[in-house]
Write a protein that holds these residues in place. Structure first.
Motif, short mmCIF file in Angstrom:
data_model
loop_
_atom_site.label_atom_id
_atom_site.label_comp_id
_atom_site.label_asym_id
_atom_site.label_seq_id
_atom_site.Cartn_x
_atom_site.Cartn_y
_atom_site.Cartn_z
N THR A 23 -0.91 25.52 4.65
CA THR A 23 -2.37 25.58 4.62
C THR A 23 -2.95 24.28 4.08
OG1 THR A 23 -2.33 27.97 4.31
CG2 THR A 23 -4.35 26.83 3.68
N VAL A 24 -2.41 23.77 3.00
CA VAL A 24 -2.91 22.51 2.43
C VAL A 24 -2.67 21.36 3.40
CG1 VAL A 24 -2.54 20.83 0.59
CG2 VAL A 24 -2.72 23.26 0.04
N LEU A 25 -1.50 21.30 4.01
CA LEU A 25 -1.22 20.23 4.98
C LEU A 25 -2.15 20.28 6.18
CD1 LEU A 25 2.69 20.09 4.97
CD2 LEU A 25 1.08 18.40 4.05
N LEU A 26 -2.41 21.47 6.70
CA LEU A 26 -3.30 21.59 7.86
C LEU A 26 -4.72 21.15 7.53
CD1 LEU A 26 -2.09 24.91 9.49
CD2 LEU A 26 -1.83 22.59 10.37
N ARG A 27 -5.12 21.28 6.28
CA ARG A 27 -6.44 20.84 5.89
C ARG A 27 -6.47 19.34 5.56
NH1 ARG A 27 -6.54 25.97 5.67
NH2 ARG A 27 -8.36 27.28 5.46
N ALA A 28 -5.36 18.78 5.14
CA ALA A 28 -5.31 17.37 4.76
C ALA A 28 -5.06 16.44 5.94
CB ALA A 28 -4.23 17.17 3.70
N ILE A 29 -4.31 16.89 6.92
CA ILE A 29 -3.92 16.03 8.05
C ILE A 29 -5.12 15.44 8.79
CG2 ILE A 29 -2.82 16.06 10.33
CD1 ILE A 29 -0.63 17.82 9.07
N PRO A 30 -6.16 16.21 9.11
CA PRO A 30 -7.29 15.59 9.82
C PRO A 30 -7.95 14.45 9.04
CG PRO A 30 -7.43 17.97 9.98
CD PRO A 30 -6.33 17.66 9.02
N PHE A 31 -8.01 14.56 7.71
CA PHE A 31 -8.62 13.49 6.93
C PHE A 31 -7.74 12.25 6.92
CE2 PHE A 31 -10.56 17.37 5.28
CZ PHE A 31 -11.90 17.04 5.42
N ARG A 32 -6.44 12.44 6.86
CA ARG A 32 -5.52 11.30 6.93
C ARG A 32 -5.59 10.64 8.30
NH1 ARG A 32 -3.68 9.64 2.01
NH2 ARG A 32 -3.28 11.49 0.77
N ALA A 33 -5.65 11.46 9.35
CA ALA A 33 -5.73 10.92 10.71
C ALA A 33 -7.05 10.19 10.91
CB ALA A 33 -5.59 12.05 11.73
N ARG A 34 -8.11 10.69 10.33
CA ARG A 34 -9.42 10.05 10.45
C ARG A 34 -9.40 8.65 9.85
NH1 ARG A 34 -13.71 7.79 11.48
NH2 ARG A 34 -15.75 8.51 10.81
#
Length: 113
Positions: A24-35
């Motif tokens: 859950t934490v990774l799925l929420r963090a990945i878009p911000f890292r990709a951005r």
């Protein structure tokens, strides 16, 4: 004693909850890292312009296509689209337009008709 069903121990619960929490934490963090990594990309800039229009189009089609099955029918759907259009013309902010139109439609379907 711990309130868990018979045969279920704390270890079993943690074996399920810890991976679920990590994912859950990774799925929420990945878009911000990709951005951050793609911030200067032409594709990201294009998506930033086209996505709001795409989201609004999908909402309109979904609302009007399924309007025969809800209270208020097509009238509530068209009124919701109208409120969305007026909000967009007034504020020129896609998020405000989508939220206002959605709230108006939900109010019409649940409270008026």
């Amino acid at each position: 004693m711990t309130g868990l069903p018979a045969g279920v121990g704390l270890g079993t619960v943690l074996a399920v909850l810890v991976p679920v929490a990590v994912v859950t934490v990774l799925l929420r963090a990945i878009p911000f890292r990709a951005r951050r990594a793609l911030g200067d990309s032409d594709l990201v800039k294009l998506l930033g312009v086209t996505m709001p229009v795409g989201v609004m189009t999908v909402l309109v089609v979904y609302t009007l296509a399924g309007s025969g099955e809800v209270p208020g029918g097509l009238v509530a759907g068209l009124l919701g689209v109208g409120v969305t259009l007026v909000a967009h013309l007034l504020f020129r902010r896609p998020a405000v337009s989508i939220l206002t139109g959605t709230l108006a439609y939900m109010a019409l379907v649940n409270f008026v008709f």
